[in-house]
Design a protein around this motif. Structure first.
Motif, PDB file in Angstrom:
ATOM      1  N   LEU A   1       0.794  -1.222   0.000  1.00 20.86           N
ATOM      2  CA  LEU A   1       0.000   0.000   0.000  1.00 20.86           C
ATOM      3  C   LEU A   1       0.827   1.273   0.000  1.00 20.86           C
ATOM      4  O   LEU A   1       0.275   2.354  -0.154  1.00 20.86           O
ATOM      5  CB  LEU A   1      -0.910   0.044   1.243  1.00 20.86           C
ATOM      6  N   LYS A   2       2.127   1.162   0.166  1.00 26.49           N
ATOM      7  CA  LYS A   2       2.953   2.355   0.337  1.00 26.49           C
ATOM      8  C   LYS A   2       2.812   3.336  -0.825  1.00 26.49           C
ATOM      9  O   LYS A   2       2.745   4.542  -0.624  1.00 26.49           O
ATOM     10  CB  LYS A   2       4.415   1.949   0.512  1.00 26.49           C
ATOM     11  N   ASN A   3       2.751   2.841  -2.034  1.00 25.93           N
ATOM     12  CA  ASN A   3       2.662   3.721  -3.206  1.00 25.93           C
ATOM     13  C   ASN A   3       1.287   3.682  -3.873  1.00 25.93           C
ATOM     14  O   ASN A   3       1.123   4.188  -4.974  1.00 25.93           O
ATOM     15  CB  ASN A   3       3.739   3.347  -4.217  1.00 25.93           C
ATOM     16  N   ARG A   4       0.319   3.075  -3.212  1.00 28.14           N
ATOM     17  CA  ARG A   4      -1.033   2.968  -3.779  1.00 28.14           C
ATOM     18  C   ARG A   4      -1.951   3.897  -2.993  1.00 28.14           C
ATOM     19  O   ARG A   4      -2.370   3.579  -1.895  1.00 28.14           O
ATOM     20  CB  ARG A   4      -1.510   1.527  -3.722  1.00 28.14           C
ATOM     21  N   LYS A   5      -2.262   5.015  -3.593  1.00 29.89           N
ATOM     22  CA  LYS A   5      -2.956   6.080  -2.878  1.00 29.89           C
ATOM     23  C   LYS A   5      -4.386   6.294  -3.362  1.00 29.89           C
ATOM     24  O   LYS A   5      -5.012   7.295  -3.049  1.00 29.89           O
ATOM     25  CB  LYS A   5      -2.152   7.378  -2.998  1.00 29.89           C
ATOM     26  N   GLY A   6      -4.906   5.346  -4.108  1.00 32.37           N
ATOM     27  CA  GLY A   6      -6.247   5.486  -4.664  1.00 32.37           C
ATOM     28  C   GLY A   6      -7.339   5.588  -3.615  1.00 32.37           C
ATOM     29  O   GLY A   6      -8.318   6.312  -3.795  1.00 32.37           O
ATOM     30  N   ILE A   7      -7.209   4.869  -2.513  1.00 30.50           N
ATOM     31  CA  ILE A   7      -8.219   4.921  -1.450  1.00 30.50           C
ATOM     32  C   ILE A   7      -8.285   6.320  -0.865  1.00 30.50           C
ATOM     33  O   ILE A   7      -9.374   6.861  -0.638  1.00 30.50           O
ATOM     34  CB  ILE A   7      -7.920   3.867  -0.363  1.00 30.50           C
ATOM     35  N   ALA A   8      -7.128   6.921  -0.624  1.00 32.94           N
ATOM     36  CA  ALA A   8      -7.095   8.280  -0.077  1.00 32.94           C
ATOM     37  C   ALA A   8      -7.725   9.265  -1.062  1.00 32.94           C
ATOM     38  O   ALA A   8      -8.510  10.137  -0.671  1.00 32.94           O
ATOM     39  CB  ALA A   8      -5.664   8.685   0.248  1.00 32.94           C
ATOM     40  N   LYS A   9      -7.417   9.125  -2.324  1.00 33.79           N
ATOM     41  CA  LYS A   9      -7.965  10.028  -3.339  1.00 33.79           C
ATOM     42  C   LYS A   9      -9.477   9.885  -3.444  1.00 33.79           C
ATOM     43  O   LYS A   9     -10.211  10.875  -3.490  1.00 33.79           O
ATOM     44  CB  LYS A   9      -7.305   9.764  -4.698  1.00 33.79           C
ATOM     45  N   LEU A  10      -9.966   8.640  -3.462  1.00 36.93           N
ATOM     46  CA  LEU A  10     -11.408   8.406  -3.526  1.00 36.93           C
ATOM     47  C   LEU A  10     -12.126   8.962  -2.303  1.00 36.93           C
ATOM     48  O   LEU A  10     -13.217   9.524  -2.415  1.00 36.93           O
ATOM     49  CB  LEU A  10     -11.703   6.910  -3.661  1.00 36.93           C
ATOM     50  N   SER A  11     -11.517   8.803  -1.149  1.00 33.30           N
ATOM     51  CA  SER A  11     -12.108   9.332   0.078  1.00 33.30           C
ATOM     52  C   SER A  11     -12.262  10.845   0.005  1.00 33.30           C
ATOM     53  O   SER A  11     -13.300  11.394   0.368  1.00 33.30           O
ATOM     54  CB  SER A  11     -11.243   8.947   1.278  1.00 33.30           C
ATOM     55  N   LEU A  12     -11.229  11.513  -0.472  1.00 36.76           N
ATOM     56  CA  LEU A  12     -11.286  12.968  -0.588  1.00 36.76           C
ATOM     57  C   LEU A  12     -12.295  13.406  -1.652  1.00 36.76           C
ATOM     58  O   LEU A  12     -13.052  14.356  -1.446  1.00 36.76           O
ATOM     59  CB  LEU A  12      -9.897  13.521  -0.912  1.00 36.76           C
ATOM     60  N   GLU A  13     -12.320  12.716  -2.769  1.00 30.79           N
ATOM     61  CA  GLU A  13     -13.233  13.084  -3.855  1.00 30.79           C
ATOM     62  C   GLU A  13     -14.705  12.880  -3.488  1.00 30.79           C
ATOM     63  O   GLU A  13     -15.577  13.578  -3.983  1.00 30.79           O
ATOM     64  CB  GLU A  13     -12.912  12.277  -5.115  1.00 30.79           C
ATOM     65  N   ASN A  14     -14.970  11.891  -2.613  1.00 29.80           N
ATOM     66  CA  ASN A  14     -16.347  11.576  -2.253  1.00 29.80           C
ATOM     67  C   ASN A  14     -16.755  12.102  -0.884  1.00 29.80           C
ATOM     68  O   ASN A  14     -17.917  11.960  -0.496  1.00 29.80           O
ATOM     69  CB  ASN A  14     -16.579  10.070  -2.330  1.00 29.80           C
ATOM     70  N   GLY A  15     -15.814  12.655  -0.137  1.00 32.10           N
ATOM     71  CA  GLY A  15     -16.126  13.201   1.181  1.00 32.10           C
ATOM     72  C   GLY A  15     -16.437  12.144   2.219  1.00 32.10           C
ATOM     73  O   GLY A  15     -17.164  12.400   3.175  1.00 32.10           O
TER      74      GLY A  15
END
Length: 123
Positions: free
Chosen positions: A9-23
């Motif tokens: 997970l160190k370089n996989r940041k999709g979850i963080a991005k999705l969380s921010l995009e969807n609130g």
């Protein structure tokens, strides 16, 4: 080794991005024992990697009990951590900056490591 638990997970940041995009918040979770359910077969020559990249999907060779798709019998232990609240108070961010993504991603990794360390002795 057979007892190793590896998280990529160190370089996989999709979850963080999705969380921010969807609130939305993120709930860290981990499943101990899931790496023992199947035997993975690694391609030493990189053939499966090349095919995976060409097809734009992962190709993985694995087998379970008696070389079937049935998983091996093994105890599983799943744990959930506390919700990591969205830093923007639940308001979606249409285009989050890399700094915002990195900050939330680091928090997710910290919570996941804390959760893993707190429960690894039970398994």
């Amino acid at each position: 080794s057979d007892n190793a638990e590896v998280i990529l997970l160190k370089n996989r940041k999709g979850i963080a991005k999705l969380s921010l995009e969807n609130g939305t918040g993120v709930v860290p979770c981990y499943g101990f024992g899931s790496t023992s359910l199947y035997t993975l077969y690694v391609d030493k020559y990189g053939i499966m990697q090349r095919i995976s990249r060409r097809l734009k999907m992962s190709i993985i060779l694995f087998a379970g009990k008696f070389y079937t798709f049935a998983p091996e019998r093994t105890p599983l232990y799943f744990v959930l951590g506390p919700v990591i609240k969205n830093p923007n108070n639940g308001v979606p961010i249409k285009n989050p900056t890399q700094e915002q993504i990195d900050e939330l991603h680091d928090e997710i990794l910290l919570h996941l490591k804390t959760l893993f360390d707190a429960h690894k002795a039970f398994f």
